[in-house]
Scaffold this motif. Structure first.
Motif, PDB file in Angstrom:
ATOM      1  N   VAL A  17      50.388  36.016  81.690  1.00 42.89           N
ATOM      2  CA  VAL A  17      51.545  35.828  80.814  1.00 42.89           C
ATOM      3  C   VAL A  17      51.234  34.781  79.744  1.00 42.89           C
ATOM      4  N   ALA A  18      51.384  35.155  78.486  1.00 40.00           N
ATOM      5  CA  ALA A  18      51.224  34.217  77.371  1.00 40.00           C
ATOM      6  C   ALA A  18      52.600  33.663  77.017  1.00 40.00           C
ATOM      7  N   PHE A  19      53.067  32.692  77.792  1.00 43.77           N
ATOM      8  CA  PHE A  19      54.398  32.133  77.570  1.00 43.77           C
ATOM      9  C   PHE A  19      54.355  31.087  76.460  1.00 43.77           C
ATOM     10  N   ARG A  20      55.527  30.801  75.910  1.00 38.41           N
ATOM     11  CA  ARG A  20      55.612  29.784  74.866  1.00 38.41           C
ATOM     12  C   ARG A  20      55.356  28.392  75.457  1.00 38.41           C
ATOM     13  N   LEU A  21      54.776  27.519  74.633  1.00 40.40           N
ATOM     14  CA  LEU A  21      54.246  26.256  75.120  1.00 40.40           C
ATOM     15  C   LEU A  21      55.060  25.054  74.667  1.00 40.40           C
ATOM     16  N   VAL A  22      54.973  23.984  75.468  1.00 41.20           N
ATOM     17  CA  VAL A  22      55.506  22.694  75.056  1.00 41.20           C
ATOM     18  C   VAL A  22      54.523  22.077  74.066  1.00 41.20           C
ATOM     19  N   HIS A  80      58.451  24.229  72.906  1.00 45.58           N
ATOM     20  CA  HIS A  80      59.295  25.067  73.770  1.00 45.58           C
ATOM     21  C   HIS A  80      59.342  24.481  75.171  1.00 45.58           C
ATOM     22  N   PRO A  81      60.173  23.459  75.376  1.00 39.95           N
ATOM     23  CA  PRO A  81      60.242  22.813  76.694  1.00 39.95           C
ATOM     24  C   PRO A  81      61.026  23.656  77.701  1.00 39.95           C
ATOM     25  N   PHE A  82      61.078  23.156  78.935  1.00 41.00           N
ATOM     26  CA  PHE A  82      61.845  23.771  80.010  1.00 41.00           C
ATOM     27  C   PHE A  82      63.256  24.095  79.542  1.00 41.00           C
ATOM     28  N   PRO A  83      63.780  25.271  79.893  1.00 41.90           N
ATOM     29  CA  PRO A  83      63.224  26.266  80.832  1.00 41.90           C
ATOM     30  C   PRO A  83      62.480  27.409  80.159  1.00 41.90           C
ATOM     31  N   ILE A  84      62.190  27.286  78.844  1.00 40.50           N
ATOM     32  CA  ILE A  84      61.652  28.419  78.095  1.00 40.50           C
ATOM     33  C   ILE A  84      60.368  28.989  78.697  1.00 40.50           C
ATOM     34  N   PRO A  85      59.341  28.174  79.015  1.00 35.55           N
ATOM     35  CA  PRO A  85      58.116  28.771  79.568  1.00 35.55           C
ATOM     36  C   PRO A  85      58.350  29.542  80.865  1.00 35.55           C
ATOM     37  N   MET A 111      61.216  30.907  81.853  1.00 35.38           N
ATOM     38  CA  MET A 111      61.984  32.106  81.561  1.00 35.38           C
ATOM     39  C   MET A 111      61.099  33.187  80.956  1.00 35.38           C
ATOM     40  N   ASP A 112      60.125  32.788  80.136  1.00 37.06           N
ATOM     41  CA  ASP A 112      59.166  33.769  79.607  1.00 37.06           C
ATOM     42  C   ASP A 112      58.410  34.442  80.746  1.00 37.06           C
ATOM     43  N   CYS A 113      57.980  33.637  81.724  1.00 37.09           N
ATOM     44  CA  CYS A 113      57.272  34.186  82.886  1.00 37.09           C
ATOM     45  C   CYS A 113      58.179  35.111  83.688  1.00 37.09           C
ATOM     46  N   SER A 114      59.442  34.743  83.819  1.00 39.51           N
ATOM     47  CA  SER A 114      60.394  35.577  84.554  1.00 39.51           C
ATOM     48  C   SER A 114      60.619  36.911  83.845  1.00 39.51           C
ATOM     49  N   LEU A 138      56.699  16.038  79.982  1.00 41.19           N
ATOM     50  CA  LEU A 138      56.536  16.734  78.701  1.00 41.19           C
ATOM     51  C   LEU A 138      57.069  18.154  78.808  1.00 41.19           C
ATOM     52  N   LEU A 139      56.781  18.829  79.913  1.00 41.78           N
ATOM     53  CA  LEU A 139      57.331  20.166  80.131  1.00 41.78           C
ATOM     54  C   LEU A 139      58.848  20.126  80.196  1.00 41.78           C
ATOM     55  N   LEU A 140      59.389  19.137  80.875  1.00 47.02           N
ATOM     56  CA  LEU A 140      60.833  19.051  81.083  1.00 47.02           C
ATOM     57  C   LEU A 140      61.588  18.738  79.800  1.00 47.02           C
ATOM     58  N   THR A 141      61.062  17.816  79.000  1.00 49.97           N
ATOM     59  CA  THR A 141      61.812  17.291  77.853  1.00 49.97           C
ATOM     60  C   THR A 141      61.248  17.682  76.496  1.00 49.97           C
TER      61      THR A 141
END
Length: 284
Positions: free
Chosen positions: A26-31, A34-39, A41-44, A132-135
């Motif tokens: 999965v090529a999800f969007r990155l911090v 694009h912080p949590f929960p976007i990555p 949710m992309d995986c989901s 960093l992922l969270l915020t």
């Protein structure tokens, strides 16, 4: 099989070849953009698409496994919980969680104390990456490292699941000192409030979610800050009658499987350890 972050193309090819599997990454969007929960949710979203269209890829929809190492293991656990109980989707066949970080409540569990400065993942670096992922921002993690980021009532709410008393004594032999919590930092809590969201901290999901998870392969390493996250998650799975295969590497460090498929980077024991992963996947 769905593979999440932390895996190279060489590793994915090796997994596909060794397990005779179709591997989707999965090529999800990155911090930080694009912080949590976007990555997650992309995986989901990608996983739901694959489950719905598995037969188009020549895949049995009931034998799909989520696979992730490190943060990818965290993502895999979060996606499994997000999809748990969905009646409109085939049930996942299993999940493979390789030294995942699974909670943001207590960063002074025994493994965080014992391995705080052990390569390849120092405690401070782990928390910097997690926040960093969270915020989506780089923050001063000194207060988080001391557990000043949660008020007493939140701390006590999750103590039933995140508690050093539930870590077997044999894992405390290298030294563990129970620590008093520092004064609560309201400003830090406002920044970190979503840290207890189960999608960020899968260990904190309610029992009715946990008991619907697929059978699980969980790998932990002795010299890894995330070791106790895995041990506590193992307990939660067992307490809720979820079949779990646990493999612990006594002399292992965080990242011991990162070099899979690249003979220049992999540890001498990588192939041996991966055989246990392969055996689990073959059993699905």
């Amino acid at each position: 099989m769905m593979c999440f972050s932390g895996l190279t193309d060489l590793a994915c090819r090796r997994i596909a070849r060794e397990t005779d599997s179709v591997v989707m990454t999965v090529a999800f969007r990155l911090v930080p953009e694009h912080p949590f929960p976007i990555p997650i949710m992309d995986c989901s979203t990608a996983t739901m698409h694959f489950l719905k269209n598995a037969e188009k890829y020549g895949v049995d929809p009931h034998r799909i496994v989520l696979y992730g190492e490190s943060s990818g293991g965290s993502f895999a656990a979060a996606v499994s919980e997000y999809l748990a109980g969905r009646k409109d989707l085939p049930k996942l066949g299993g999940q493979v969680l390789i030294y995942p970080g699974l909670q943001a409540v207590d960063f002074n569990l025994p493994s965080y104390q014992q391995n705080h400065s052990f390569p390849l993942l120092f405690k401070k670096r782990a928390l910097k990456l997690a926040t960093l992922l969270l915020t989506g921002k780089e923050i001063n993690v000194e207060g988080v490292m001391k557990n000043a980021h949660l008020p007493e009532h939140v701390w006590m709410k999750y103590r039933k699941w995140v508690n050093p008393d539930d870590i077997p004594e044999r894992f405390k032999g290298r030294g563990y000192v129970p620590m008093d919590r520092p004064p609560f930092n309201q400003e830090l809590y406002e920044i970190m409030k979503e840290a207890t969201n189960p999608m960020f901290s899968p260990l904190l999901a309610e029992d009715d979610v946990i008991r619907q998870l697929p059978k699980t392969f969980l790998l932990t390493c002795e010299y890894d800050v995330f070791r106790d996250d895995g041990l506590l998650f193992k307990k939660r799975l067992e307490d809720n009658d979820v079949p779990v295969t646990w493999y612990h590497i006594e002399d292992g460090v965080h990242g011991i499987l990162f070099g899979l498929g690249n003979w220049l980077l992999q540890y001498p024991e990588t192939k041996l350890h991966f055989q246990h992963v392969k055996n689990f996947i073959d059993s699905i």
